[in-house]
Design an enzyme around this catalytic site. Structure first.
Site: not given
Ligand code: NAP
Ligand code: G3H
Length: 476
Positions: A156, A252, A286
């Site tokens: 994202n 995060e 997130c």
């Molecule tokens: P994701 O599926 O967990 O993927 C995040 C990253 O991890 C991608 O680069 C992904 O690569 C990689 N990845 C996947 N499986 C892995 C593994 N087994 N080992 C190491 N890396 C791996 O998350 P997303 O769908 O991209 O993002 C959405 C989620 O992120 C939501 O739950 C959101 O709340 C959370 N998020 C949290 C924050 C925060 O700051 N708290 C910010 C943004 C998003 P691939 O793309 O190649 O699978």
């Molecule tokens: O998706 C998670 C990002 O850390 C959220 O950042 O609040 O600036 O959109 P934002």
């Protein structure tokens, strides 16, 4: 006819392709946009070795020289903002205006990181605070790089959540292995190009592409990695935690941020902030507001205001700057639909119905959501907003704290004393008063507790997280 570009990895200062490629399709129309390399384990080893070799001279590079490269990178990002935003808009369906903001925000973040890095001075302590025999001791405390930082970003924010890891790691004297999200890798590799063109020495930043499900375990448990900085889902974060062993990390993860609306709130303002907070980038943040906990007495009034605002959101094309654009993939859209169907089946009142066209989900609002519905607890990462009525603020706090997540919360009230009192009871990393939940400004601390994360981000905090304290004790 769209040009299908073959993107390459930055390895030891050179652009390298791999035998296998992954095609990247646009969530907008499923058109192929480009290809990225699917790296083999041998190639990953090569990138790790390049990073280890580069570490010695990079950590000894005067910080003022490191800052010059970061300033140049920020300048180049600003120059290339439209080009990168165009790729971002196509690749992750973020509206063009927000895509430009993401790039500009990252340039600002990199500049601030350079400025902040210069001010990480360390400390000096005298030893006369305990027994008299320590009087002759003087500790010189400095921040040393961790070494090789593995930075993993989510789809994202492929630019911003990459830049916010890479820049603080570099200024702290670390070298970086950057694994971009597969959907988002094209944009992220353009960021790597910016750092390269800014004059980063070879091996200091290396990119590693390939599906997380395939190469994830290998890179996480790689012996060359000294620190893991990950943003993404809680499920993957937990897996990383299991594999990391003694490797320090910063995670995060997901959230279920609540907007708590009290009876004395400015309801117009609350509705505005809630709608922006819940529906920006179609709820794929997130920090999106993922549930509203409103005091029963003002609930109907608030729901009406939210409904009006949601009905006027623009739905469709990122290049028309629509608020709601197609979700990242079909699986994500299916999941949102599943949560909505569960709420409907269990008797939620549909205020704004969701409508689906492929992966485009029109925004939905559900009222009278009850605690046995999945949408009360699960993170949809899409454009649907559940509203839960509560009898008082105690009930709101209890529901908030029952969540497995603990990222952020918002309180809407005109009573600051009460807001501060409630804030102290909320089990989250950050509470926003009378505003939507959000990560920025990027110099503020940003953290999740419980299943929302480990460690603290935010420019200064990120530099501190990715450096370790070293003391030299002088005995005078
Ligand atoms: P994701 O599926 O967990 O993927 C995040 C990253 O991890 C991608 O680069 C992904 O690569 C990689 N990845 C996947 N499986 C892995 C593994 N087994 N080992 C190491 N890396 C791996 O998350 P997303 O769908 O991209 O993002 C959405 C989620 O992120 C939501 O739950 C959101 O709340 C959370 N998020 C949290 C924050 C925060 O700051 N708290 C910010 C943004 C998003 P691939 O793309 O190649 O699978
Ligand atoms: O998706 C998670 C990002 O850390 C959220 O950042 O609040 O600036 O959109 P934002």
């Amino acid at each position: 006819m769209l040009e299908i570009k073959n993107y390459m990895n930055l390895m030891n200062g050179e652009w390298r392709t791999s035998k296998e490629q992954i095609s990247i399709f646009s969530p907008l129309d499923q058109q192929e946009l480009g290809k990225i390399p699917a790296m083999t384990k041998d190639e990953i080893d090569e990138a790790m070795t390049a990073a280890c070799v580069a570490l010695q001279s990079w950590r000894e590079t005067p910080i003022v020289n490191r800052t010059k490269i970061l300033y140049k990178a920020a300048e180049l990002l600003d120059e290339r903002k439209d080009l990168i935003a165009k790729v971002l808009a196509k690749e992750i369906a973020k509206n063009f205006k927000s895509a430009v903001s993401e790039v500009v925000r990252t340039a600002d973040l990199i500049r601030y990181t350079a400025e902040e890095g210069i001010r990480i001075h360390g400390d000096v302590m005298k030893g006369d605070t305990f027994e008299a025999s320590s009087k002759n001791k003087l500790a010189i405390i400095s921040h040393e790089p961790m070494g090789v930082v593995l930075a993993i970003a989510p789809f994202n924010y492929p630019i911003n959540l990459a830049g916010s890891k890479i820049a603080p790691a570099l200024i702290g004297g670390n070298v970086v292995i950057f694994k971009p999200p597969t959907q988002g890798a094209m944009s992220a590799l353009l960021l790597a190009e910016v750092f390269h063109d800014a004059g980063l020495p070879k091996g200091v930043l290396n990119t590693v592409t390939g599906k997380g499900s395939v190469i994830g375990d290998y890179i996480i448990s790689h012996p060359a990695v000294n620190f893991i900085n990950f943003t993404g889902s809680t499920a993957v974060g937990k897996r990383i935690g299991e594999l990391a062993g003694m490797t320090p990390l910063l995670l995060e993860l997901g959230g279920k941020d609540a907007a708590i609306v009290l009876e004395d709130a400015d309801l117009e303002k609350a509705a505005n902030e809630i709608v922006q907070g819940a529906f920006n980038y179609s709820g794929q943040r997130c920090t999106a507001i993922k549930r509203v906990l409103v005091i029963d007495q003002v609930a109907d009034q608030l729901v009406k205001l939210i409904q009006q605002k949601v009905e006027s959101l623009k739905v469709g094309d990122p290049f028309d700057n629509a608020d709601i654009t197609p979700l990242i993939n079909t699986q994500a859209a299916d999941f949102v639909e599943e949560l909505a169907q569960d709420a409907i089946k269990q008797g939620a009142t549909v205020i704004v119905p969701i409508k689906r066209e492929g992966n485009l989900i029109h925004p939905g609002v559900f009222d009278h959501v009850t605690l046995d519905m999945r949408i009360a607890w699960e993170e949809p990462f899409g454009p649907i907003l559940p509203i839960i009525h509560v009898k008082d603020e105690r009930e709101a706090i209890a529901i908030n704290n029952k969540s497995e997540y603990g990222l952020q919360a918002a309180i809407f009230t005109q009573n600051t004393t009460k807001a501060l009192e409630l804030s102290s009871k909320l089990e989250v990393g950050t509470v926003h008063l009378n505003s939507k939940t959000q990560r920025g400004p990027d110099n503020f601390p940003f953290l999740g507790i419980k299943q929302s994360g480990v460690g603290v981000q935010g420019i200064r905090y990120s530099i501190e997280s990715m450096t370790k304290i070293k003391s030299v004790v002088i005995n005078i």
